[in-house]
Design an enzyme around this catalytic site. Structure first.
Site, short mmCIF file in Angstrom:
data_model
loop_
_atom_site.label_atom_id
_atom_site.label_comp_id
_atom_site.label_asym_id
_atom_site.label_seq_id
_atom_site.Cartn_x
_atom_site.Cartn_y
_atom_site.Cartn_z
N ASP A 99 0.86 -1.18 0.00
CA ASP A 99 0.00 0.00 0.00
C ASP A 99 0.89 1.23 0.00
OD1 ASP A 99 -2.86 1.13 0.36
OD2 ASP A 99 -1.69 2.21 1.85
N ASP A 135 -3.28 -0.13 6.32
CA ASP A 135 -4.01 -0.61 5.15
C ASP A 135 -3.34 -1.85 4.55
OD1 ASP A 135 -5.68 1.50 5.57
OD2 ASP A 135 -5.25 2.55 3.70
N HIS A 191 -5.92 4.69 6.09
CA HIS A 191 -5.14 5.63 5.27
C HIS A 191 -3.73 5.81 5.81
CE1 HIS A 191 -8.61 6.42 2.84
NE2 HIS A 191 -9.31 6.81 3.89
N GLU A 217 0.81 5.63 0.25
CA GLU A 217 0.10 6.88 0.49
C GLU A 217 0.85 7.96 -0.29
OE1 GLU A 217 -2.74 6.87 1.88
OE2 GLU A 217 -2.63 4.84 2.67
#
Length: 213
Positions: free
Chosen positions: A31, A194, A189, A33
């Site tokens: 994941d 995540d 988030h 961000e």
């Protein structure tokens, strides 16, 4: 006992080893961000990876998490709305952000070790809306000229599709809850949270699905 039968013969395992379960690919959940939605325009700010492991009964479980905060690459943009969603504070004193090359080295090393451990050819990215993560990862790899990217360049396992088939849910929070997993909206988030939740979701679905024989 037959004359030619080995005395210590063991029954063949009823499951395929990891090296054959996914055609030589090791699933690794990722994941990211970011500072926006455009991987060529917006900065990569966080990344986390969780290799999927297999126990002696052939069941999948999440491995150890490797993660890094990143210094925004020069020339890339950050949409303030993205920071509102992720809660990332770029100048936080405990963020300990790494340059892109160092961050990739940090998360790639345990991925390569897991690929070697299971005798796989390379890693395949697992993600929720996986091509979003893969595109940002590939863009960072290209920017720094990284030569040891362990991931397949375009193939992925997407838990949006898997969860849609298994549970009728495509939003990560709802899919996790449908799978019987805990979900803390306050932690969402974050790349680490995540990734770990997506890894649990992938394992839950994969363990319920009979593997090839």
């Amino acid at each position: 006992m037959r004359m030619n039968e080995p005395v210590d013969a063991q029954p063949a395992p009823s499951f395929l080893p990891m090296s054959r379960r996914f055609r030589g690919y090791l699933p690794v959940v990722v994941d990211v961000e970011t500072g926006g939605f455009d991987w060529n325009k917006h900065a990569l700010l966080e990344i986390a990876c969780v290799p999927i492991e297999m126990d002696t009964d052939g069941r999948f479980f999440p491995g150890e998490t490797a993660s890094a905060h990143l210094v925004p690459a020069p020339g890339l943009e950050i949409d303030p709305k993205s920071l509102e969603i992720t809660g990332i504070v770029l100048d936080h004193p405990f963020r300990f952000a790494k340059q892109e090359k160092d961050a990739l080295d940090h998360v790639f090393a345990p991925v390569r070790a897991a690929v070697k451990k299971y005798g796989c050819q390379r890693a395949i990215l697992v993600g929720h809306n996986a091509h979003f993560d893969l595109n940002f990862l590939n863009a960072a790899v290209a920017r720094v000229g990284h030569k040891r990217n362990p991931f397949h360049p375009f193939s992925v396992f997407d838990t949006v599709t898997l969860a849609g088939v298994a549970y009728g849910q495509t939003v990560l929070a709802r899919a996790a809850q449908a799978a019987g997993l805990d979900w803390n909206a306050a932690d969402a988030h974050s790349a680490v949270y995540d990734t770990e939740q997506t890894a649990r979701l992938f394992c839950k679905i994969a363990n319920a699905w009979p593997g090839p024989v």
